[in-house]
Design an enzyme around this catalytic site. Structure first.
Site, mmCIF file in Angstrom:
data_model
loop_
_atom_site.group_PDB
_atom_site.id
_atom_site.type_symbol
_atom_site.label_atom_id
_atom_site.label_comp_id
_atom_site.label_asym_id
_atom_site.label_seq_id
_atom_site.Cartn_x
_atom_site.Cartn_y
_atom_site.Cartn_z
ATOM 1 N N THR A 32 0.859 -1.183 0.000
ATOM 2 C CA THR A 32 0.000 0.000 0.000
ATOM 3 C C THR A 32 0.897 1.235 0.000
ATOM 4 O O THR A 32 1.617 1.497 0.967
ATOM 5 C CB THR A 32 -0.924 0.028 1.235
ATOM 6 O OG1 THR A 32 -1.657 -1.188 1.278
ATOM 7 C CG2 THR A 32 -1.872 1.209 1.174
ATOM 8 N N LYS B 222 0.296 4.994 8.699
ATOM 9 C CA LYS B 222 0.986 5.254 7.423
ATOM 10 C C LYS B 222 -0.030 5.480 6.298
ATOM 11 O O LYS B 222 0.091 6.390 5.492
ATOM 12 C CB LYS B 222 1.902 4.069 7.115
ATOM 13 C CG LYS B 222 2.614 4.084 5.788
ATOM 14 C CD LYS B 222 1.975 3.245 4.681
ATOM 15 C CE LYS B 222 1.780 1.799 4.970
ATOM 16 N NZ LYS B 222 1.273 0.998 3.847
ATOM 17 N N LYS C 66 -7.247 1.637 -3.096
ATOM 18 C CA LYS C 66 -6.780 1.051 -1.831
ATOM 19 C C LYS C 66 -6.785 2.090 -0.707
ATOM 20 O O LYS C 66 -7.243 1.816 0.405
ATOM 21 C CB LYS C 66 -5.360 0.474 -2.045
ATOM 22 C CG LYS C 66 -4.696 -0.068 -0.804
ATOM 23 C CD LYS C 66 -5.450 -1.207 -0.172
ATOM 24 C CE LYS C 66 -4.957 -1.466 1.240
ATOM 25 N NZ LYS C 66 -5.838 -2.347 1.990
HETATM 26 P P1 NAP Z 1 4.849 -6.064 7.791
HETATM 27 O O1 NAP Z 1 4.483 -7.342 8.450
HETATM 28 O O2 NAP Z 1 5.300 -4.925 8.599
HETATM 29 O O3 NAP Z 1 5.977 -6.406 6.690
HETATM 30 C C1 NAP Z 1 6.615 -5.357 6.033
HETATM 31 C C2 NAP Z 1 7.689 -5.869 5.097
HETATM 32 O O4 NAP Z 1 8.429 -4.750 4.587
HETATM 33 C C3 NAP Z 1 8.723 -6.792 5.768
HETATM 34 O O5 NAP Z 1 9.134 -7.743 4.832
HETATM 35 C C4 NAP Z 1 9.859 -5.826 6.085
HETATM 36 O O6 NAP Z 1 11.110 -6.427 6.219
HETATM 37 C C5 NAP Z 1 9.828 -4.968 4.853
HETATM 38 N N1 NAP Z 1 10.515 -3.690 5.034
HETATM 39 C C6 NAP Z 1 10.153 -2.651 5.820
HETATM 40 N N2 NAP Z 1 11.022 -1.638 5.701
HETATM 41 C C7 NAP Z 1 11.979 -2.067 4.822
HETATM 42 C C8 NAP Z 1 13.131 -1.469 4.261
HETATM 43 N N3 NAP Z 1 13.507 -0.219 4.581
HETATM 44 N N4 NAP Z 1 13.870 -2.183 3.376
HETATM 45 C C9 NAP Z 1 13.502 -3.442 3.033
HETATM 46 N N5 NAP Z 1 12.412 -4.064 3.517
HETATM 47 C C10 NAP Z 1 11.651 -3.378 4.399
HETATM 48 O O7 NAP Z 1 3.632 -5.532 6.889
HETATM 49 P P2 NAP Z 1 2.439 -6.330 6.213
HETATM 50 O O8 NAP Z 1 1.285 -6.342 7.141
HETATM 51 O O9 NAP Z 1 2.931 -7.575 5.601
HETATM 52 O O10 NAP Z 1 2.032 -5.271 5.073
HETATM 53 C C11 NAP Z 1 2.771 -5.160 3.856
HETATM 54 C C12 NAP Z 1 2.081 -4.108 2.990
HETATM 55 O O11 NAP Z 1 0.737 -4.518 2.737
HETATM 56 C C13 NAP Z 1 1.977 -2.734 3.650
HETATM 57 O O12 NAP Z 1 2.096 -1.749 2.667
HETATM 58 C C14 NAP Z 1 0.567 -2.734 4.250
HETATM 59 O O13 NAP Z 1 0.064 -1.439 4.409
HETATM 60 C C15 NAP Z 1 -0.180 -3.536 3.215
HETATM 61 N N6 NAP Z 1 -1.355 -4.253 3.710
HETATM 62 C C16 NAP Z 1 -1.341 -4.868 4.925
HETATM 63 C C17 NAP Z 1 -2.487 -5.538 5.361
HETATM 64 C C18 NAP Z 1 -2.547 -6.229 6.706
HETATM 65 O O14 NAP Z 1 -3.680 -6.495 7.152
HETATM 66 N N7 NAP Z 1 -1.450 -6.537 7.375
HETATM 67 C C19 NAP Z 1 -3.620 -5.583 4.549
HETATM 68 C C20 NAP Z 1 -3.585 -4.977 3.281
HETATM 69 C C21 NAP Z 1 -2.438 -4.309 2.881
HETATM 70 P P3 NAP Z 1 11.624 -6.941 7.671
HETATM 71 O O15 NAP Z 1 10.985 -8.287 7.861
HETATM 72 O O16 NAP Z 1 13.093 -6.992 7.545
HETATM 73 O O17 NAP Z 1 11.151 -5.921 8.676
#
Ligand code: NAP
Length: 287
Positions: A94, A237, A169
């Site tokens: 997102t 965010k 989104k």
């Molecule tokens: P998350 O668990 O926080 O995972 C984030 C990912 O981004 C991890 O792989 C993290 O790596 C990586 N990352 C963060 N900063 C980084 C950097 N500077 N360089 C390289 N890698 C980096 O988030 P998530 O829930 O999976 O969400 C992922 C995306 O989908 C986000 O944009 C979120 O808004 C969106 N989303 C989430 C949901 C939900 O319900 N969770 C639903 C729809 C959409 P590390 O493991 O090393 O930290």
């Protein structure tokens, strides 16, 4: 081979569904430990985003924030410069529409095709392959990866040219954030007025005023156990992205910005890693 970068809450489950459908995948995550489970199940490991690019022709990214996407794509070890011409980058994180268009332009400069496919649905839909993909870009590119998207989701909804998927989104998440905050305040008011929390909750959830999504937060709020499906820091965010997009379009959004600061305060108080429904807890008066 299919590349997958970003194995957080969502990415790890999406990549696992690709694996389960017998696709060969190569993965990278900044923190390698989060990939261990997938590696045991047969995924291949790449030591950098660049290495993912060298071994795949379709790359998915699922990262926390725009800056992370930029680093992984265009940083020193970024994948964009190493993908073969004609390869396809499917961006599922997102982010905001202006950022999406900028990444699409960076891809185009290198003869890489770009598709945005952010998702609606959280941890459990990701696990059950029930995500909804909100796609922007060229329809023929979407059709090419539709079988892969359907391996991870139940719907693939075309929104229009690049930027439109991301636009949809953030519109959805604006509603999510505000519905949750309104629900949290309503519950707290009911309790302050002497009503039972369970009674207020049931009455609201079974009436016409509450968003259906809130039913899924009932257990967390009643138990006070806020393990993250969607971390509060990411909701804050998303509101920041909404605010930025509104600014770019000269649109005033007083209530969205107020809600953004509410989540920012909760994050500042240490609730960022909890599920965003913990906003109820944050607003609860201390006795
Ligand atoms: P998350 O668990 O926080 O995972 C984030 C990912 O981004 C991890 O792989 C993290 O790596 C990586 N990352 C963060 N900063 C980084 C950097 N500077 N360089 C390289 N890698 C980096 O988030 P998530 O829930 O999976 O969400 C992922 C995306 O989908 C986000 O944009 C979120 O808004 C969106 N989303 C989430 C949901 C939900 O319900 N969770 C639903 C729809 C959409 P590390 O493991 O090393 O930290």
């Amino acid at each position: 081979m299919i590349g997958f970068i970003g194995l957080g809450i969502m990415g790890s489950r999406m990549a696992e569904n690709l694996l389960k459908s017998s696709h060969e995948i190569v993965v990278y995550n900044r923190t390698k430990e989060k990939a261990e489970d997938l590696l045991k199940k047969g995924a291949n490991w790449a030591a950098s985003p660049k290495e993912v690019a060298a071994r795949s022709t379709v790359i998915f990214t699922m990262l926390a924030v725009p800056k992370a996407v930029e680093e992984v794509a265009l940083g020193e070890e970024g994948f964009l410069g190493s993908l073969r011409e004609g390869s396809l980058w499917v961006e599922c994180s997102t982010v905001d529409p202006a950022f999406t268009r900028r990444m699409a332009a960076e891809a185009e400069k290198r003869q890489i095709r770009f598709l945005e496919a952010p998702v609606s649905g959280s941890r459990i839909p990701a696990e059950k392959a029930e995500l909804v993909f909100l796609v922007g870009g060229k329809e023929e590119d979407m059709e090419e990866v539709r079988p892969l998207l359907q391996t991870m989701g139940k719907d693939v909804l075309y929104q229009g040219e690049t930027g439109k998927g991301t636009s949809m989104k953030i519109v959805i998440n604006l509603m999510l954030a505000q519905s949750m905050a309104a629900f949290a305040e309503a519950l707290n008011l009911g309790e302050a007025l002497g009503l039972q929390k369970e009674t207020v909750m049931e009455t609201l959830l079974n009436g016409p005023t509450a968003a259906p999504m809130l039913k899924g937060k009932k257990t967390k709020i009643l138990s006070g156990e806020y393990s993250a499906d969607f971390p509060l820091r990411l909701m804050q965010k998303d509101l920041q992205l909404v605010s930025q997009a509104a600014y770019e379009h000269s649109l005033s959004m007083p209530s969205a910005n107020l809600t953004k600061e509410l989540y920012a305060l909760a994050k500042q108080q240490g609730l960022g890693e909890l599920d965003f429904s913990a906003i109820y807890q944050f607003l609860k008066p201390t006795k």
